[in-house]
Design an enzyme around this catalytic site. Structure first.
Site, PDB file in Angstrom:
ATOM      1  N   CYS A 111       0.827  -1.230   0.000  1.00  0.00           N
ATOM      2  CA  CYS A 111       0.000   0.000   0.000  1.00  0.00           C
ATOM      3  C   CYS A 111       0.850   1.265   0.000  1.00  0.00           C
ATOM      4  O   CYS A 111       0.323   2.356  -0.237  1.00  0.00           O
ATOM      5  CB  CYS A 111      -0.929  -0.004   1.196  1.00  0.00           C
ATOM      6  SG  CYS A 111      -1.892  -1.510   1.301  1.00  0.00           S
ATOM      7  N   HIS A 248      -3.491   7.032   2.096  1.00  0.00           N
ATOM      8  CA  HIS A 248      -3.919   5.717   1.632  1.00  0.00           C
ATOM      9  C   HIS A 248      -5.319   5.432   2.184  1.00  0.00           C
ATOM     10  O   HIS A 248      -5.595   5.651   3.368  1.00  0.00           O
ATOM     11  CB  HIS A 248      -2.922   4.660   2.110  1.00  0.00           C
ATOM     12  CG  HIS A 248      -3.396   3.269   1.913  1.00  0.00           C
ATOM     13  ND1 HIS A 248      -3.917   2.828   0.713  1.00  0.00           N
ATOM     14  CD2 HIS A 248      -3.450   2.202   2.765  1.00  0.00           C
ATOM     15  CE1 HIS A 248      -4.266   1.555   0.835  1.00  0.00           C
ATOM     16  NE2 HIS A 248      -3.996   1.156   2.069  1.00  0.00           N
ATOM     17  N   ASN A 278     -10.249  -0.218  -0.624  1.00  0.00           N
ATOM     18  CA  ASN A 278      -8.796  -0.114  -0.466  1.00  0.00           C
ATOM     19  C   ASN A 278      -8.141  -0.692  -1.726  1.00  0.00           C
ATOM     20  O   ASN A 278      -8.322  -1.872  -2.020  1.00  0.00           O
ATOM     21  CB  ASN A 278      -8.406  -0.913   0.790  1.00  0.00           C
ATOM     22  CG  ASN A 278      -6.917  -0.958   1.040  1.00  0.00           C
ATOM     23  OD1 ASN A 278      -6.109  -0.635   0.168  1.00  0.00           O
ATOM     24  ND2 ASN A 278      -6.547  -1.372   2.242  1.00  0.00           N
TER      25      ASN A 278
HETATM   26  O1  UT7 Z   1      -3.894  -1.245   3.482  1.00  0.00           O
HETATM   27  C1  UT7 Z   1      -3.905  -1.659   4.822  1.00  0.00           C
HETATM   28  C2  UT7 Z   1      -4.941  -2.705   4.861  1.00  0.00           C
HETATM   29  N1  UT7 Z   1      -5.537  -3.072   6.082  1.00  0.00           N
HETATM   30  C3  UT7 Z   1      -6.293  -2.311   6.880  1.00  0.00           C
HETATM   31  O2  UT7 Z   1      -6.420  -1.141   6.801  1.00  0.00           O
HETATM   32  C4  UT7 Z   1      -7.039  -3.057   7.941  1.00  0.00           C
HETATM   33  C5  UT7 Z   1      -7.168  -2.331   9.240  1.00  0.00           C
HETATM   34  N2  UT7 Z   1      -8.125  -3.025  10.066  1.00  0.00           N
HETATM   35  C6  UT7 Z   1      -9.455  -2.779   9.990  1.00  0.00           C
HETATM   36  O3  UT7 Z   1      -9.854  -1.901   9.268  1.00  0.00           O
HETATM   37  C7  UT7 Z   1     -10.393  -3.591  10.847  1.00  0.00           C
HETATM   38  O4  UT7 Z   1      -9.644  -4.413  11.722  1.00  0.00           O
HETATM   39  C8  UT7 Z   1     -11.374  -4.450  10.005  1.00  0.00           C
HETATM   40  C9  UT7 Z   1     -12.351  -3.551   9.278  1.00  0.00           C
HETATM   41  C10 UT7 Z   1     -10.592  -5.314   9.007  1.00  0.00           C
HETATM   42  C11 UT7 Z   1     -12.178  -5.385  10.908  1.00  0.00           C
HETATM   43  O5  UT7 Z   1     -12.859  -4.646  11.914  1.00  0.00           O
HETATM   44  P1  UT7 Z   1     -12.867  -5.170  13.422  1.00  0.00           P
HETATM   45  O6  UT7 Z   1     -13.702  -4.236  14.182  1.00  0.00           O
HETATM   46  O7  UT7 Z   1     -11.428  -5.327  13.809  1.00  0.00           O
HETATM   47  O8  UT7 Z   1     -13.612  -6.549  13.279  1.00  0.00           O
HETATM   48  P2  UT7 Z   1     -13.158  -7.995  13.766  1.00  0.00           P
HETATM   49  O9  UT7 Z   1     -12.161  -8.569  12.807  1.00  0.00           O
HETATM   50  O10 UT7 Z   1     -12.787  -7.952  15.219  1.00  0.00           O
HETATM   51  O11 UT7 Z   1     -14.506  -8.810  13.634  1.00  0.00           O
HETATM   52  C12 UT7 Z   1     -15.641  -8.490  14.443  1.00  0.00           C
HETATM   53  C13 UT7 Z   1     -16.771  -9.413  14.066  1.00  0.00           C
HETATM   54  C14 UT7 Z   1     -16.400 -10.891  14.080  1.00  0.00           C
HETATM   55  O12 UT7 Z   1     -17.514 -11.604  14.560  1.00  0.00           O
HETATM   56  P3  UT7 Z   1     -17.541 -12.145  16.086  1.00  0.00           P
HETATM   57  O13 UT7 Z   1     -16.351 -13.041  16.203  1.00  0.00           O
HETATM   58  O14 UT7 Z   1     -17.447 -10.926  16.942  1.00  0.00           O
HETATM   59  O15 UT7 Z   1     -18.856 -12.839  16.156  1.00  0.00           O
HETATM   60  C15 UT7 Z   1     -16.201 -11.218  12.629  1.00  0.00           C
HETATM   61  O16 UT7 Z   1     -16.445 -12.569  12.326  1.00  0.00           O
HETATM   62  O17 UT7 Z   1     -17.213  -9.132  12.738  1.00  0.00           O
HETATM   63  C16 UT7 Z   1     -17.252 -10.353  11.987  1.00  0.00           C
HETATM   64  N3  UT7 Z   1     -16.963 -10.021  10.589  1.00  0.00           N
HETATM   65  C17 UT7 Z   1     -17.896  -9.699   9.687  1.00  0.00           C
HETATM   66  N4  UT7 Z   1     -19.246  -9.620   9.791  1.00  0.00           N
HETATM   67  C18 UT7 Z   1     -19.922  -9.248   8.692  1.00  0.00           C
HETATM   68  C19 UT7 Z   1     -15.734  -9.949   9.974  1.00  0.00           C
HETATM   69  N5  UT7 Z   1     -15.902  -9.584   8.699  1.00  0.00           N
HETATM   70  C20 UT7 Z   1     -17.221  -9.431   8.492  1.00  0.00           C
HETATM   71  C21 UT7 Z   1     -17.979  -9.051   7.382  1.00  0.00           C
HETATM   72  N6  UT7 Z   1     -19.321  -8.958   7.519  1.00  0.00           N
HETATM   73  N7  UT7 Z   1     -17.420  -8.751   6.181  1.00  0.00           N
END
Ligand code: UT7
Length: 321
Positions: A111, A248, A278
């Site tokens: 990125c 970014h 992204n």
């Molecule tokens: O270029 C650099 C690239 N990377 C980034 O910028 C990533 C930076 N990180 C983030 O933006 C966030 O960590 C994410 C948006 C990727 C994820 O957000 P989060 O608040 O950290 O969510 P999480 O991974 O802790 O997941 C929370 C819940 C989980 O369910 P449970 O275990 O709480 O029941 C996931 O299974 O959300 C669930 N989940 C989804 N639900 C619906 C994960 N992905 C999805 C989805 N739709 N697409």
């Protein structure tokens, strides 16, 4: 001698995929994606390729400034999703646009790819070796996503952005900062080539992007404001002097956290992630091109750019437009 960005261009694939479209093929929702990331839709490549989008973005950047392809001395493409291992995407762009004098190569800084390419071009221009460079960030991330991993695949899109950069009497690039933390690199990884030799079988699950989202989030919200602060100070400016922060486009919450840490109003952080998602190395140049074409960038404005992500890598720059 200064290094100025004198023209911009971009290209997005024709096909738009909304969050609701994704909810029809996986267990997700517009509510989850938009509230956690700010992303509402992304463009995904069907017939477009990393090279074809790079060529289109390059043509638009060249037209934007009125240089000829023959004037380009250097082409660098930042990408993690080139169409081939070799020839490099930059070599294909050189041939397609007829920039036959140009030296061309790709770099991989995920990125941060466009920003690393920009800083490499600046180094070449400042030695006097070259005068005009074409810098491209281009990705077809849809082909390296694990479409069964909803926590990752909903975040990314495809596209390309380009900038024509030139050594000029007037000031342009005022300062930059680059860094790498290879120790944490595995939190955002993709081993996208299987090994077919008779002795080794590469596990298929290693072939797609794998990300520890929370670790990447923590990295971004600490490293990016620190890098921006350092670069702005190196440019002899204060945070309040910066007209726009073109960062970014990973996640709206990251942009909001950076704005809060720098104590800058959020409206100085233009966004394209709502309609692009992204796009890794392509995010910054696509955003810059959108800002340029909307007429937001006026001569003399101070613009801070920053890329961050896989590697882990980060890079910031402060430009006088
Ligand atoms: O270029 C650099 C690239 N990377 C980034 O910028 C990533 C930076 N990180 C983030 O933006 C966030 O960590 C994410 C948006 C990727 C994820 O957000 P989060 O608040 O950290 O969510 P999480 O991974 O802790 O997941 C929370 C819940 C989980 O369910 P449970 O275990 O709480 O029941 C996931 O299974 O959300 C669930 N989940 C989804 N639900 C619906 C994960 N992905 C999805 C989805 N739709 N697409």
């Amino acid at each position: 001698m200064g290094t100025r960005i004198i023209g911009t261009g971009s290209c997005l694939p024709k096909t738009v995929v909304t969050n609701d479209d994704l909810a029809k093929i996986m267990d997700t929702s517009d509510e989850w994606i938009s509230s956690r990331t700010g992303i509402r839709e992304r463009h995904l490549a069907k017939e477009e390729t990393t090279t074809s989008m790079s060529v289109e973005a390059a043509r638009r950047a060249i037209e934007n400034v009125g240089v000829t392809a023959q004037e380009i001395d250097l082409i660098i493409v930042g990408t993690v999703s080139a169409d081939h291992v070799t020839p490099a995407c930059a070599c294909e762009v050189q041939a397609e646009i007829g920039a036959y004098r140009a030296v061309a190569f790709d770099i991989n800084a995920a990125c941060s790819g466009f920003m690393f390419a920009l800083n490499i071009a600046n180094a070449y221009l400042q030695t006097g070796a070259y005068r005009t460079a074409l810098i491209i960030g281009a990705e077809t991330l849809s082909k390296i996503m694990d479409w069964s991993d909803r926590s990752t695949c909903v975040l990314f899109g495809d596209g390309a952005g380009a900038a024509v950069v030139r050594a000029d009497e007037r000031e342009g690039l005022l300062a930059f900062d680059q860094g790498t933390d290879g120790v944490k690199g595995r939190v955002l990884a993709c081993q996208n080539r299987s090994n077919n030799n008779p002795l080794v079988k590469t596990p298929t699950e290693l072939q797609y992007v794998h990300m520890d989202g929370q670790e990447v989030y923590r990295f971004a919200v600490t490293q990016v404001p620190a890098s921006l602060q350092k670069t702005i100070e190196a440019a002899g400016l204060a945070v309040g002097d910066i007209d726009y922060f073109a960062l970014h486009q990973a996640n709206l919450r990251i942009l909001q956290a950076v704005a809060k840490r720098l104590k800058v109003p959020e409206d100085r952080f233009p966004i394209s992630l709502d309609h692009c998602g992204n796009i890794s190395a392509a995010s910054v140049p696509i955003l810059l091109d959108e800002m340029n074409r909307k007429g937001l960038l006026k001569p003399g404005m101070k613009i801070a750019l920053s890329g961050f992500g896989g590697g882990l890598t980060w890079a910031s720059a402060v430009f006088q437009w």
